[in-house]
Design an enzyme around this catalytic site. Structure first.
Site, mmCIF file in Angstrom:
data_model
loop_
_atom_site.group_PDB
_atom_site.id
_atom_site.type_symbol
_atom_site.label_atom_id
_atom_site.label_comp_id
_atom_site.label_asym_id
_atom_site.label_seq_id
_atom_site.Cartn_x
_atom_site.Cartn_y
_atom_site.Cartn_z
ATOM 1 N N PHE A 49 0.705 -1.235 -0.086
ATOM 2 C CA PHE A 49 0.026 0.128 -0.065
ATOM 3 C C PHE A 49 0.924 1.243 -0.024
ATOM 4 O O PHE A 49 1.634 1.297 0.878
ATOM 5 C CB PHE A 49 -0.646 -0.141 1.361
ATOM 6 C CG PHE A 49 -1.798 1.088 1.591
ATOM 7 C CD1 PHE A 49 -2.994 1.285 0.906
ATOM 8 C CD2 PHE A 49 -1.439 1.942 2.641
ATOM 9 C CE1 PHE A 49 -3.894 2.345 1.018
ATOM 10 C CE2 PHE A 49 -2.310 3.058 2.822
ATOM 11 C CZ PHE A 49 -3.512 3.053 2.109
ATOM 12 N N LEU A 57 0.823 5.041 0.195
ATOM 13 C CA LEU A 57 0.346 6.291 0.357
ATOM 14 C C LEU A 57 1.759 7.325 0.715
ATOM 15 O O LEU A 57 1.583 8.472 0.159
ATOM 16 C CB LEU A 57 -0.771 6.178 1.495
ATOM 17 C CG LEU A 57 -1.401 7.452 2.114
ATOM 18 C CD1 LEU A 57 -2.315 8.130 0.924
ATOM 19 C CD2 LEU A 57 -2.336 7.115 3.306
ATOM 20 N N GLU A 90 4.709 9.617 1.426
ATOM 21 C CA GLU A 90 5.843 10.259 0.695
ATOM 22 C C GLU A 90 6.758 11.124 1.333
ATOM 23 O O GLU A 90 6.474 11.338 2.560
ATOM 24 C CB GLU A 90 5.122 11.198 -0.639
ATOM 25 C CG GLU A 90 3.927 10.555 -1.250
ATOM 26 C CD GLU A 90 3.389 11.357 -2.078
ATOM 27 O OE1 GLU A 90 3.781 12.600 -2.412
ATOM 28 O OE2 GLU A 90 2.493 10.894 -3.016
ATOM 29 N N SER A 102 1.596 12.507 7.761
ATOM 30 C CA SER A 102 0.396 12.543 8.450
ATOM 31 C C SER A 102 -0.916 13.174 7.624
ATOM 32 O O SER A 102 -1.997 12.921 7.519
ATOM 33 C CB SER A 102 0.449 13.269 9.714
ATOM 34 O OG SER A 102 1.327 12.430 10.423
ATOM 35 N N THR A 147 5.751 -0.895 3.448
ATOM 36 C CA THR A 147 5.938 -2.054 3.912
ATOM 37 C C THR A 147 5.985 -3.286 2.526
ATOM 38 O O THR A 147 5.047 -3.474 1.870
ATOM 39 C CB THR A 147 4.946 -2.607 4.837
ATOM 40 O OG1 THR A 147 5.260 -1.636 5.968
ATOM 41 C CG2 THR A 147 5.223 -3.798 5.169
ATOM 42 N N ARG A 156 12.442 -15.970 39.372
ATOM 43 C CA ARG A 156 13.407 -15.181 39.804
ATOM 44 C C ARG A 156 13.543 -14.668 41.246
ATOM 45 O O ARG A 156 12.441 -14.107 41.662
ATOM 46 C CB ARG A 156 13.651 -13.757 38.979
ATOM 47 C CG ARG A 156 14.551 -12.767 39.575
ATOM 48 C CD ARG A 156 16.069 -13.034 38.979
ATOM 49 N NE ARG A 156 17.000 -11.837 39.477
ATOM 50 C CZ ARG A 156 18.579 -12.128 39.680
ATOM 51 N NH1 ARG A 156 18.750 -13.623 39.061
ATOM 52 N NH2 ARG A 156 19.132 -11.179 39.946
ATOM 53 N N ILE A 215 10.593 -5.516 34.947
ATOM 54 C CA ILE A 215 10.621 -6.715 35.765
ATOM 55 C C ILE A 215 11.581 -7.753 35.421
ATOM 56 O O ILE A 215 12.032 -8.304 36.488
ATOM 57 C CB ILE A 215 9.226 -7.458 35.343
ATOM 58 C CG1 ILE A 215 7.978 -6.551 35.812
ATOM 59 C CG2 ILE A 215 8.934 -8.801 35.888
ATOM 60 C CD1 ILE A 215 6.499 -6.804 35.566
ATOM 61 N N GLU A 236 0.077 3.511 10.034
ATOM 62 C CA GLU A 236 -1.445 3.520 10.098
ATOM 63 C C GLU A 236 -1.842 4.599 10.837
ATOM 64 O O GLU A 236 -3.010 4.402 11.333
ATOM 65 C CB GLU A 236 -1.942 2.204 10.302
ATOM 66 C CG GLU A 236 -1.316 1.065 9.438
ATOM 67 C CD GLU A 236 -2.210 0.072 9.115
ATOM 68 O OE1 GLU A 236 -3.288 0.147 9.199
ATOM 69 O OE2 GLU A 236 -1.536 -0.943 8.686
ATOM 70 N N THR A 265 -0.357 8.265 13.420
ATOM 71 C CA THR A 265 0.330 8.445 14.515
ATOM 72 C C THR A 265 -0.583 8.569 15.609
ATOM 73 O O THR A 265 -1.799 8.664 15.387
ATOM 74 C CB THR A 265 1.275 9.591 14.528
ATOM 75 O OG1 THR A 265 0.250 10.760 14.488
ATOM 76 C CG2 THR A 265 2.313 9.472 13.467
HETATM 77 C C1 LIG Z 1 8.133 0.639 9.332
HETATM 78 C C2 LIG Z 1 7.140 1.573 8.843
HETATM 79 C C3 LIG Z 1 6.290 0.914 7.857
HETATM 80 C C4 LIG Z 1 5.387 1.815 7.022
HETATM 81 N N1 LIG Z 1 4.532 1.067 6.281
HETATM 82 C C5 LIG Z 1 3.855 1.951 5.366
HETATM 83 C C6 LIG Z 1 3.264 1.501 4.387
HETATM 84 O O1 LIG Z 1 3.302 0.282 3.980
HETATM 85 N N2 LIG Z 1 2.558 2.458 3.465
HETATM 86 C C7 LIG Z 1 2.446 3.827 3.730
HETATM 87 O O2 LIG Z 1 1.575 4.557 2.877
HETATM 88 N N3 LIG Z 1 3.006 4.277 4.606
HETATM 89 C C8 LIG Z 1 3.860 3.520 5.426
HETATM 90 N N4 LIG Z 1 4.589 3.878 6.626
HETATM 91 C C9 LIG Z 1 4.477 5.325 6.883
HETATM 92 C C10 LIG Z 1 3.830 5.788 8.280
HETATM 93 O O3 LIG Z 1 2.342 5.709 7.924
HETATM 94 C C11 LIG Z 1 4.046 7.167 8.366
HETATM 95 O O4 LIG Z 1 5.378 7.272 8.537
HETATM 96 C C12 LIG Z 1 3.236 7.825 9.516
HETATM 97 O O5 LIG Z 1 1.915 8.013 8.847
HETATM 98 C C13 LIG Z 1 3.709 9.218 9.756
HETATM 99 O O6 LIG Z 1 4.064 10.136 8.924
HETATM 100 P P1 LIG Z 1 5.530 10.746 8.648
HETATM 101 O O7 LIG Z 1 6.323 9.702 9.194
HETATM 102 O O8 LIG Z 1 5.770 11.641 7.568
HETATM 103 O O9 LIG Z 1 5.331 11.717 10.007
HETATM 104 P P2 LIG Z 1 4.977 13.298 10.186
HETATM 105 O O10 LIG Z 1 3.745 13.267 9.534
HETATM 106 O O11 LIG Z 1 5.982 14.264 9.548
HETATM 107 O O12 LIG Z 1 4.694 13.529 11.600
HETATM 108 C C14 LIG Z 1 5.740 13.732 12.478
HETATM 109 C C15 LIG Z 1 5.235 14.199 13.898
HETATM 110 O O13 LIG Z 1 4.513 15.324 13.952
HETATM 111 C C16 LIG Z 1 3.149 14.708 14.332
HETATM 112 N N5 LIG Z 1 2.003 15.410 13.641
HETATM 113 C C17 LIG Z 1 1.689 15.644 12.208
HETATM 114 N N6 LIG Z 1 0.826 16.356 12.017
HETATM 115 C C18 LIG Z 1 0.158 16.588 13.231
HETATM 116 C C19 LIG Z 1 -1.070 17.393 13.559
HETATM 117 N N7 LIG Z 1 -1.951 18.000 12.532
HETATM 118 N N8 LIG Z 1 -1.291 17.649 14.878
HETATM 119 C C20 LIG Z 1 -0.309 17.174 15.996
HETATM 120 N N9 LIG Z 1 0.694 16.378 15.396
HETATM 121 C C21 LIG Z 1 0.933 16.208 14.213
HETATM 122 C C22 LIG Z 1 2.994 13.628 14.268
HETATM 123 O O14 LIG Z 1 2.087 12.680 14.968
HETATM 124 C C23 LIG Z 1 4.321 13.066 14.268
HETATM 125 O O15 LIG Z 1 4.336 12.877 15.925
HETATM 126 C C24 LIG Z 1 5.294 3.271 7.382
HETATM 127 C C25 LIG Z 1 6.145 3.991 8.098
HETATM 128 C C26 LIG Z 1 7.051 3.016 8.921
HETATM 129 C C27 LIG Z 1 8.125 3.639 9.943
#
Ligand SMILES: Cc1cc2nc3c(=O)[nH]c(=O)nc-3n(C[C@H](O)[C@H](O)[C@H](O)COP(=O)(O)OP(=O)(O)OC[C@H]3O[C@@H](n4cnc5c(N)ncnc54)[C@H](O)[C@@H]3O)c2cc1C
Length: 381
Positions: free
Chosen positions: A122, A124, A126, A131, A158, A267, A336, A362, A364
Site C-alpha cells: 500500500f 500512500l 511520500e 500524516s 512495507t 527469579r 520486571i 497507519e 500516529t
Molecule cells: C516501518 C514503517 C512501515 C510503514 N509502512 C507504510 C506502508 O506500507 N505504506 C504507507 O503508505 N506508509 C507506511 N508507513 C508510513 C507511516 O504511515 C508514516 O510514517 C506515518 O503516517 C507518519 O508520517 P511521517 O513519518 O511523515 O510523520 P509526520 O507526518 O511528519 O509526523 C511527525 C510528527 O508530527 C506529528 N503531527 C503531524 N501532523 C500533526 C497534527 N496535525 N497535529 C499534531 N501532531 C501532528 C505526528 O504525530 C508525528 O509525531 C510506514 C512507516 C514505517 C516507519
C-alpha cells in the site's frame, strides 16, 4: 461472512500451535538475518494466513472483523515481523481491492493475493507527505487513450521489495484529498523502481523501501474506484487496518505479560520470588488491566464493524489505546526482567523496540487523537 464456530475454533487452535511451535523458536533467527525463512512463509501460505480477510470466492478464508482480530491477537504472540510477511496481503495491500475493486480486478488479483503467490503493498506515504496524507504529490496524468502516467516517490512502503502489486494513491485533480485517485500498479510496470530496504529500530525481517514511479504507464482499467475517490479508499482501508493493528498490540501485550509473570515467579531476590514483591505485582496488575481493556475495546469495535456501523472513531480509539498500552506493557516487562530485560538473549528488549512502531504507522497517535476528537464532536459527544 463468518466461519462456523467449530471451524473457527480449529483455526485458532492451529494458529496457536503454529505460533508456539514454529514461529517463536525462529524469532532470534529472524532478528539476526532480517528475513523470514522461506520454510515459514510456505507454512503460512498452507495455513491460509495470506487470505484471512479475502472472500472464499477468491480462495481466502473470508473472516469477519471479530474473527480477524482474534487471529491477529494470536499472531501478536510472536515477533510482529512474522505477521508482516502476510500483513499487507490481509490488510492495507488487499483491502482497497476488496472494498472498491471491480469484478474483473478482483478476479484477476485476489486469488493470487489470498494464496500468497504474490505480495501486495500500500503506497500512500511520500517524502514530504506523511500524516497530511490528503496532500499527496505523486501525480497521475492521463495520456490520451493509453491510460495514466504516474510519477513520484513513495516512502516507507512495507514489503515493497517483495511486492508484485502496489495500491498507489496519486493526484489526478485539484489540491487536497478530493484530487487523489487510487491505482493498481504492477511492480513490473516499466518506470517502477524499488529502493533498498531501510535500516530500522525494530521488526527486523519486515522491510520498508522507497518506491519510485517515473512515468509509469497503467491502463484506465487499473484505477481503483472512481476518479477522485483515492483518499476515501485509503481511509476505509485504514479503518480496518487500525483495528487489525490494535489486535496485534493486544497479542504482544498478552505475550509480554506471560513472559514477565514467568520470569517474576522464577527469579528470587530478598529470599523470595520477585512476583511476591508488591511493587512487581503493581506492574503486573497495571499491565493486565490495560491489556484486558484494550482487548475488550478491540473486540467490541470489531463486532460493531461487522454489524455495519461506522467505526472510524472507535477504530482510531482502539489503535490509540492499544498501541500506547503495549508500549507501557513492554516498558514494565523490561523493568520486571531487570538487567535481563536489557540483554538481547531474553528477547524482551527486542519486543520493546518492535512495538514502538505501532504508535507511528497507519496514523500516529496524534492523528488518532484528531480523528477521535473530530468524530466525537461531529456526533455531538
Ligand atoms: C516501518 C514503517 C512501515 C510503514 N509502512 C507504510 C506502508 O506500507 N505504506 C504507507 O503508505 N506508509 C507506511 N508507513 C508510513 C507511516 O504511515 C508514516 O510514517 C506515518 O503516517 C507518519 O508520517 P511521517 O513519518 O511523515 O510523520 P509526520 O507526518 O511528519 O509526523 C511527525 C510528527 O508530527 C506529528 N503531527 C503531524 N501532523 C500533526 C497534527 N496535525 N497535529 C499534531 N501532531 C501532528 C505526528 O504525530 C508525528 O509525531 C510506514 C512507516 C514505517 C516507519
Amino acid at each position: 461472512m463468518a466461519l462456523d464456530a467449530d471451524t473457527f475454533d480449529q483455526l485458532i487452535d492451529t494458529v496457536q500451535r503454529f505460533v508456539a511451535d514454529r514461529l517463536r523458536p525462529a524469532e532470534a533467527e529472524v532478528a539476526e538475518t532480517d528475513a523470514i525463512p522461506d520454510r515459514l512463509v510456505e507454512e503460512m501460505k498452507a495455513l491460509g494466513l495470506f487470505g484471512l480477510s479475502i472472500d472464499p470466492e477468491y480462495g481466502g478464508l473470508g473472516l469477519n472483523m471479530v474473527e480477524e482480530c482474534r487471529v491477529a491477537i494470536e499472531l501478536g504472540r510472536t515477533t510482529p515481523a512474522m505477521r508482516s510477511a502476510f500483513g499487507t496481503n490481509v490488510g492495507i495491500g488487499s483491502q482497497g481491492l476488496v472494498m472498491s475493486g471491480t469484478a474483473e480486478q478482483k478476479a484477476h488479483w485476489l486469488p493470487r493475493i489470498a494464496s500468497g503467490e504474490i505480495i501486495t503493498s500500500f503506497a500512500l506515504t511520500e517524502p514530504d507527505v506523511g500524516s497530511d496524507s490528503g496532500a499527496v504529490k505523486t501525480r497521475a496524468v492521463l495520456d490520451g487513450n493509453h491510460g495514466w502516467r504516474i510519477s513520484g516517490t513513495k516512502r516507507y512502503i512495507t514489503n515493497a521489495d517483495k511486492a508484485s502489486l502496489f495500491t498507489v494513491m496519486a493526484r489526478t485533480g485539484e489540491e487536497g484529498p478530493r484530487g487523489v485517485s487510487a491505482f493498481l500498479v504492477p511492480a513490473d510496470t516499466p518506470g517502477v523502481r524499488i529502493g533498498v530496504p531501510e535500516k530500522k529500530m525494530g521488526q527486523q525481517g519486515a522491510h520498508v523501501c522507497d518506491v519510485h514511479f517515473d512515468n509509469a504507464l497503467v491502463s484506465n482499467d487499473n484505477m481503483l474506484g472512481p476518479e477522485g475517490d483515492g483518499f476515501k479508499v485509503a481511509m476505509r482501508v485504514l479503518d480496518r487496518g487500525r483495528l487489525h493493528i490494535a489486535a496485534v498490540c493486544v497479542g504482544v501485550a498478552e505475550r509480554l505479560i506471560r513472559d514477565a509473570v514467568g520470569y517474576a515467579t522464577e527469579r528470587k531476590q530478598f529470599g523470595k520470588a520477585i512476583s511476591e514483591h508488591q511493587l512487581i505485582q503493581a506492574m503486573i496488575a497495571d499491565s493486565k488491566t490495560e491489556a484486558l481493556a484494550a482487548r475488550a475495546l478491540v473486540l467490541q469495535t470489531a463486532a460493531q464493524k461487522d454489524a455495519g456501523d461506522n467505526v472510524t472513531m472507535e477504530a482510531a480509539a482502539a489503535k490509540l489505546f492499544a498501541s500506547e498500552m503495549v508500549g507501557r506493557v513492554a516498558d514494565r516487562a523490561v523493568q520486571i526482567f531487570g538487567g535481563a530485560g536489557y540483554i538481547a538473549d531474553y528477547g524482551i528488549e527486542r519486543l520493546y523496540r518492535d512495538v514502538r512502531l505501532f504508535r507511528i504507522y497507519e496514523g500516529t497517535s496524534q492523528i488518532q487523537q484528531l480523528i477521535i476528537a473530530r468524530e466525537t464532536i461531529k456526533r455531538g459527544g
